[in-house]
Every structure is written in C-alpha cells, then in structure tokens.
Scaffold this motif. Sequence first.
Motif, PDB file in Angstrom:
ATOM      1  N   THR A  52       0.836  -1.210   0.000  1.00  0.00           N
ATOM      2  CA  THR A  52       0.000   0.000   0.000  1.00  0.00           C
ATOM      3  C   THR A  52       0.865   1.252   0.000  1.00  0.00           C
ATOM      4  O   THR A  52       0.564   2.235  -0.699  1.00  0.00           O
ATOM      5  N   ARG A  53       1.952   1.225   0.772  1.00  0.00           N
ATOM      6  CA  ARG A  53       2.871   2.383   0.779  1.00  0.00           C
ATOM      7  C   ARG A  53       3.517   2.584  -0.585  1.00  0.00           C
ATOM      8  O   ARG A  53       3.664   3.720  -1.062  1.00  0.00           O
ATOM      9  N   ASP A  54       3.903   1.480  -1.247  1.00  0.00           N
ATOM     10  CA  ASP A  54       4.489   1.576  -2.596  1.00  0.00           C
ATOM     11  C   ASP A  54       3.473   2.134  -3.585  1.00  0.00           C
ATOM     12  O   ASP A  54       3.808   3.000  -4.420  1.00  0.00           O
ATOM     13  N   ASP A  55       2.221   1.627  -3.493  1.00  0.00           N
ATOM     14  CA  ASP A  55       1.164   2.117  -4.390  1.00  0.00           C
ATOM     15  C   ASP A  55       0.894   3.599  -4.150  1.00  0.00           C
ATOM     16  O   ASP A  55       0.652   4.359  -5.097  1.00  0.00           O
ATOM     17  N   LEU A  56       0.936   3.998  -2.880  1.00  0.00           N
ATOM     18  CA  LEU A  56       0.698   5.400  -2.539  1.00  0.00           C
ATOM     19  C   LEU A  56       1.782   6.303  -3.126  1.00  0.00           C
ATOM     20  O   LEU A  56       1.498   7.366  -3.701  1.00  0.00           O
ATOM     21  N   SER A  57       3.025   5.853  -3.019  1.00  0.00           N
ATOM     22  CA  SER A  57       4.143   6.625  -3.565  1.00  0.00           C
ATOM     23  C   SER A  57       4.009   6.788  -5.078  1.00  0.00           C
ATOM     24  O   SER A  57       4.191   7.884  -5.629  1.00  0.00           O
ATOM     25  N   ALA A  58       3.646   5.686  -5.756  1.00  0.00           N
ATOM     26  CA  ALA A  58       3.484   5.735  -7.213  1.00  0.00           C
ATOM     27  C   ALA A  58       2.304   6.626  -7.603  1.00  0.00           C
ATOM     28  O   ALA A  58       2.388   7.407  -8.566  1.00  0.00           O
ATOM     29  N   ALA A  59       1.184   6.517  -6.868  1.00  0.00           N
ATOM     30  CA  ALA A  59      -0.003   7.324  -7.176  1.00  0.00           C
ATOM     31  C   ALA A  59       0.284   8.810  -7.000  1.00  0.00           C
ATOM     32  O   ALA A  59      -0.196   9.648  -7.786  1.00  0.00           O
ATOM     33  N   LYS A  60       1.062   9.148  -5.991  1.00  0.00           N
ATOM     34  CA  LYS A  60       1.413  10.567  -5.774  1.00  0.00           C
ATOM     35  C   LYS A  60       2.258  11.110  -6.921  1.00  0.00           C
ATOM     36  O   LYS A  60       2.098  12.258  -7.334  1.00  0.00           O
ATOM     37  N   PHE A  69      -5.389   9.316 -10.405  1.00  0.00           N
ATOM     38  CA  PHE A  69      -4.350   8.885  -9.461  1.00  0.00           C
ATOM     39  C   PHE A  69      -4.399   9.708  -8.174  1.00  0.00           C
ATOM     40  O   PHE A  69      -4.041   9.224  -7.106  1.00  0.00           O
ATOM     41  N   ALA A  70      -4.838  10.967  -8.280  1.00  0.00           N
ATOM     42  CA  ALA A  70      -4.973  11.802  -7.076  1.00  0.00           C
ATOM     43  C   ALA A  70      -6.042  11.220  -6.152  1.00  0.00           C
ATOM     44  O   ALA A  70      -5.872  11.186  -4.923  1.00  0.00           O
ATOM     45  N   GLU A  71      -7.148  10.756  -6.747  1.00  0.00           N
ATOM     46  CA  GLU A  71      -8.210  10.130  -5.951  1.00  0.00           C
ATOM     47  C   GLU A  71      -7.718   8.826  -5.321  1.00  0.00           C
ATOM     48  O   GLU A  71      -8.013   8.524  -4.165  1.00  0.00           O
ATOM     49  N   GLU A  72      -6.953   8.057  -6.105  1.00  0.00           N
ATOM     50  CA  GLU A  72      -6.422   6.795  -5.593  1.00  0.00           C
ATOM     51  C   GLU A  72      -5.467   7.055  -4.431  1.00  0.00           C
ATOM     52  O   GLU A  72      -5.485   6.353  -3.413  1.00  0.00           O
ATOM     53  N   ALA A  73      -4.643   8.110  -4.588  1.00  0.00           N
ATOM     54  CA  ALA A  73      -3.693   8.455  -3.526  1.00  0.00           C
ATOM     55  C   ALA A  73      -4.428   8.827  -2.237  1.00  0.00           C
ATOM     56  O   ALA A  73      -4.003   8.446  -1.142  1.00  0.00           O
ATOM     57  N   ALA A  74      -5.533   9.541  -2.367  1.00  0.00           N
ATOM     58  CA  ALA A  74      -6.319   9.934  -1.186  1.00  0.00           C
ATOM     59  C   ALA A  74      -6.871   8.713  -0.466  1.00  0.00           C
ATOM     60  O   ALA A  74      -6.879   8.650   0.777  1.00  0.00           O
ATOM     61  N   GLU A  75      -7.339   7.715  -1.222  1.00  0.00           N
ATOM     62  CA  GLU A  75      -7.856   6.485  -0.620  1.00  0.00           C
ATOM     63  C   GLU A  75      -6.744   5.692   0.057  1.00  0.00           C
ATOM     64  O   GLU A  75      -6.912   5.165   1.161  1.00  0.00           O
ATOM     65  N   LEU A  76      -5.594   5.622  -0.632  1.00  0.00           N
ATOM     66  CA  LEU A  76      -4.470   4.866  -0.076  1.00  0.00           C
ATOM     67  C   LEU A  76      -3.948   5.515   1.207  1.00  0.00           C
ATOM     68  O   LEU A  76      -3.517   4.828   2.130  1.00  0.00           O
ATOM     69  N   GLU A  77      -3.997   6.843   1.269  1.00  0.00           N
ATOM     70  CA  GLU A  77      -3.537   7.546   2.472  1.00  0.00           C
ATOM     71  C   GLU A  77      -4.409   7.212   3.683  1.00  0.00           C
ATOM     72  O   GLU A  77      -3.938   7.241   4.821  1.00  0.00           O
ATOM     73  N   LYS A  78      -5.676   6.887   3.434  1.00  0.00           N
ATOM     74  CA  LYS A  78      -6.566   6.488   4.535  1.00  0.00           C
ATOM     75  C   LYS A  78      -6.269   5.049   4.979  1.00  0.00           C
ATOM     76  O   LYS A  78      -6.419   4.707   6.150  1.00  0.00           O
ATOM     77  N   ARG A  79      -5.862   4.207   4.016  1.00  0.00           N
ATOM     78  CA  ARG A  79      -5.621   2.790   4.332  1.00  0.00           C
ATOM     79  C   ARG A  79      -4.356   2.593   5.143  1.00  0.00           C
ATOM     80  O   ARG A  79      -4.300   1.701   6.007  1.00  0.00           O
TER      81      ARG A  79
END
Length: 350
Positions: A52-60, A69-79
């Motif tokens: 999840t941290r790797d996905d968050l970094s890539a989405a950002k 990707f901005a929306e995905e990053a927001a969801e990942l930041e909550k997870r």
Amino acid sequence: MNLDELLKEYSELESQLADPAVHADQGRARTLGKRYAQLTPVVGTYRELEATRDDLSAAKELAGEDEGFAEEAAELEKRVPRLEERLKHLLIPRDPNDDKDIIMEIKAGEGGEESALFAGDLLRMYLRYAERIGWKAEIIDSQPSDLGGYKDVAVAIKAKGDDGVWSRLKFEGGVHRVQRVPVTESQGRIHTSAAGVFVYPEAEDVEVQIDPNELRIDVYRSSGPGGQSVNTTDSAVRITHLPTGTVVSCQNEKSQLQNKESAMRILRARLLAIAQEQADAAAQAERKSQVRTVDRSERVRTYNYPENRISDHRVGFKAYNLDQVLDGELNAVTQALIDAEMAEKLAQHS
C-alpha cells in the motif's frame, strides 16, 4: 521480538514446513504449523502495508498527470494508518497459553446450599457457552450438594479450532458473587453468597514432568449428597503432590483407574500454573486476580437476579441481560475483558 525477527522466523518456518523430513515427526510438524499460523496474519498485514505504501508513492508521482491517481492516492492515504494500527495490535506479545484448552474448577464458598446451587448455575453457564461456540466440555469430577448444586466441580473444555479456550476464559478466575432470594429462604429476603472459579491451561505430559515417587495416592469410597456412600468399592482417588502440597481428589467414575487419570489431568494443570507463576513475573501478576479464598469481598463479578444485572468489577462492565448470560451468552462479558487487556498491552508498548 521485533518485526524483523518475526519476518526471519516466518521465512525459516516456511522452509522447515516444506521439508518432508519434518513431517515424519507429527508432534514437531504440528508445533511448527501452529507457530506458522500465528505469524501468518502479522506477515500478511506487513506485506499489505508495504504494498500500500508503494502504491501510494506511485499514485502521488502520477497524480499531477492524471486526476484519477490523485483520488487513488487519497484512498491509499486512509488505508495506511488503518494497516499500521492493525500491525501494531498484531505485534503485541501473545499470552503463550492463549491457544490452550483449560481445566476449570468451581467451588462453593460462603452461603452453604445457596452457594452450591450458584456453583451449579455457573457450571451450566459455562457448559452452555462452550456449546454455543462449538467447544467440547467434559465434567471430570464433581461433589454434588443435597439440593442439586455442587460443592466442587471440575470441567475440561476443549476447542475444535485454533482459537484456544484459555484466550476467552482465562479472566473467569476469581470470586463470583450472587444476589438473589435463595430457594432455602422462606421470607423472600435477598441474600448474597459466592462461588470461586479457578481456571488453568490444560498441561500436556511433556510440559509437566511428575515423579511418581513424589505422589501419595489414597483410595476411598465415593460419596454423594449428604455424605452417603454411592459405591461399594474404593474407586475414589486422592493424589497428593508432596513437594508442593497440592491435593486433587476425583470420584466421578466407577473405575479407580479412570479417577486416577482425571486427577492427574487436574494435577498437571495446577502444577503448570504454579511453575509459570514462579518462572514468569508477568504471569504471577496476572494470576493475582484468581481467587485464593472464596471471600465475597474479593469478588470479580456480581450476578444480581432482582435487577437482571451482571457487573464485572475489574473493567466496569455492566449489562441487564443476566438471564441470557446465564444461558451461555457470555461473549459481551468476555470481550470486554479481552479488550481491556489489549488496551493495557497497547499502553505498555506505545
């Protein structure tokens, strides 16, 4: 043990369990498999957190080019914090006995026949609870009272899955107090009496070595309510462990051999508890809550019949469904105690 050590242990367990030679020893394979199952949620959560941290970094990185990707990053930041919290809970050291079966003893205390009747009510509550969960319960010794209760009763409770009985019933040890109008009371006055509950993780032979030379074994005739003899042979067994002075009696079975086996089960469980207290200061502190004398002032829980109320005094739990609890609906009570232990451990490791 820190996370890196647990990950290393998990990898080693995977290699060992993949070795056919390990499975030639069923006992060792079972022990390794149990530990592997304990660590699997920890490793699974850690891997999910890292992914999840790797996905968050890539989405950002890609968020500037694509709003999706901005929306995905927001969801990942909550997870991420949710997974971090779950991992923190999983890393709290487990009670090493949590996956064990138990032996429970219920003893009548102050209150005479009313206390013995209440001991019988507690036994039924635990038997019904075990039945609801799918555990197997077996009464291994009992001393009935004249009115149908128990002066003393021992029950073995076994789980069918990996979730041990000890993990949910270890907090039951202590004085249980009842407030109600006894069947022996003609004036309708509310009385208070108490029964003591002792809970021990059931010991395996390999955990407790007992030297037969350190045992004194006496046999006598079984007795029922009122003390009358209920057997014509000396089938009841009393075992005294001389080094500790621990005494166990069993008379349920007609066979002297079966009574001896039941008494040895109880003795092993008691000796394991004593050994753990001596070896582990934390276990000793935890077991101070277990009753030494059935004194109403040392109560851990009160069962108030007139108000249909159950109160656990250690965690401030209170509910007005006593009738349902006595019929085996114990989950809310036990969960309150489990949650309190978890909160205390989190505070210690934060």
